[in-house]
Design a protein around this motif. Structure first.
Motif: not given
Length: 84
Positions: A48-57
C-alpha cells in the motif's frame, strides 16, 4: 487515587481517539489468525505504501503475549458488544 487518575486518562484517550477517527475517517485493515500476522501486516503496508497516493500507517510492534491478548480481548468485547 491511582484508579481515578487512570480512569480519567483512559476516558481522555478514548475521547481523543474518537474525535481523530471522526475527523480523518481512516480506512482500517485488520489481520487476524494465529500465525503470520506480523509478516502479513508488513507485506500489506509495503504494497500500500508503494501503490497508494495517500499516507499509509502501520501499527508498531505486535501483541504476541498473554497480557496484551487479554487487554485487546477486553477492549473488543466491551467496544463491540451487542449489549452496550
Amino acid at each position: 487515587m491511582r484508579k481515578l487518575i487512570l480512569s480519567c486518562l483512559k476516558k481522555a484517550l478514548r475521547v481523543f481517539t474518537r474525535s481523530a477517527i471522526r475527523r480523518y475517517k481512516p480506512r482500517v485493515i485488520g489481520v487476524t489468525g494465529s500465525v503470520g500476522k506480523t509478516s502479513t501486516k508488513k507485506a500489506i503496508y509495503t504494497v500500500l505504501d508503494k501503490a497508494a497516493d495517500k499516507k499509509v500507517r502501520m501499527a508498531g510492534g505486535n501483541l504476541n503475549n498473554r497480557s496484551e491478548e487479554r487487554r485487546v480481548g477486553k477492549e473488543c468485547r466491551s467496544r463491540w458488544s451487542p449489549y452496550d
